[in-house]
Design an enzyme around this catalytic site. Sequence first.
Site, PDB file in Angstrom:
ATOM      1  N   ASP A   1      -3.273  18.424 -25.767  1.00  0.00           N
ATOM      2  CA  ASP A   1      -4.732  19.903 -26.177  1.00  0.00           C
ATOM      3  C   ASP A   1      -4.083  21.008 -25.856  1.00  0.00           C
ATOM      4  O   ASP A   1      -4.615  22.011 -26.316  1.00  0.00           O
ATOM      5  CB  ASP A   1      -5.682  19.098 -24.816  1.00  0.00           C
ATOM      6  CG  ASP A   1      -5.358  17.390 -25.264  1.00  0.00           C
ATOM      7  OD1 ASP A   1      -5.918  17.253 -25.937  1.00  0.00           O
ATOM      8  OD2 ASP A   1      -6.166  17.227 -23.761  1.00  0.00           O
TER       9      ASP A   1
ATOM     10  N   LYS B   1       0.753  -1.322  -0.131  1.00  0.00           N
ATOM     11  CA  LYS B   1      -0.302  -0.115  -0.052  1.00  0.00           C
ATOM     12  C   LYS B   1       1.037   0.868   0.262  1.00  0.00           C
ATOM     13  O   LYS B   1       1.703   1.281   0.643  1.00  0.00           O
ATOM     14  CB  LYS B   1      -0.951  -0.198   0.847  1.00  0.00           C
ATOM     15  CG  LYS B   1      -2.351   1.598   0.920  1.00  0.00           C
ATOM     16  CD  LYS B   1      -2.563   1.542   2.544  1.00  0.00           C
ATOM     17  CE  LYS B   1      -3.819  -0.212   2.619  1.00  0.00           C
ATOM     18  NZ  LYS B   1      -4.222   0.466   4.045  1.00  0.00           N
TER      19      LYS B   1
END
Length: 309
Positions: free
Chosen positions: A255, A27
């Site tokens: 973009d 984790k």
Amino acid sequence: MKTVATLTMNPTIDVSYDVGTVRHTHKMRTDNEWYAPGGGGINVARVLARLGTPTRCLYLSGGATGPALDGLIDAHQLPRTRIPIGGPTRIASAVLERDSGKEFRFTPSGPRLSEPEWRACLDALAEADCGLVVLSGSLPPGAPDNFYAMAIQLLRQRGVEVVLDSSGPALQRGIEAGGLLLVKPSQGELAELAGRTLEGIEAIGEAAMRIVETGQAGLVAVTMGHQGAVLARREGPVFLPAPRIHAASAVGAGDSFVAGMVHALGSGKEELEAFRWGVASGSAAVLRAGTDLARPADIRRLLLHIGAP
């Protein structure tokens, strides 16, 4: 300045965060968490709005994640037209590993559209009050390869100018529809269209000029990452190197490039100056980690370091 509408067929909720080291199984605690509305057309609209261009974004939104995307677009104060769909809006992740400086990006394919859903997008374009439309991003599953071609034909009948930025068969079919103001493939996307490897500025320029010479697009801007970009136009191809900067993220560079060029063209700037704005805007996007995209102050600062092509 004419209103620019953008269509995003496969929008995302873009999540970005930092982690010390990426390790499997463990984790990993993250920080610098950031959420933003994303997808090609939405990203273009975000930068256009920052530059002062009147903008409206058209996009699909659905499922449990759809309202979250709607809220993020509202937070960016973007005028919007939402096209409802049944499938859930996708969530894309960008993870910056601080120890290596590398960025890891995870992007789902998106929800599958039904025919009534993608046809509703054409209906929205038929009613959009604008002088120019940017068709940007990938097509989601279920949308036909010739969707952008159908959109281009519809918009040309209305006298609306069109900019196209996509990939694969959707890009090819859209270019074949013809009459585009601007098309922006990457070097790899142009090579796929040409059916061969394109090494060097001269080869890229020749392949881009074929699109211009056939009347399929007035301008073809080919982005080459940190190397710069090539612009093909009626007078011939030109090249601009990218300014030397420290790249923090590649998210939204293409973009932002499109937004810079569209803003400049809409402001009455001539083609080569608009090309400079595109290169500056694409470079400005990579200055910032995560999904922040190009900022006007960065664009104008970089313009000072970009000469005439």
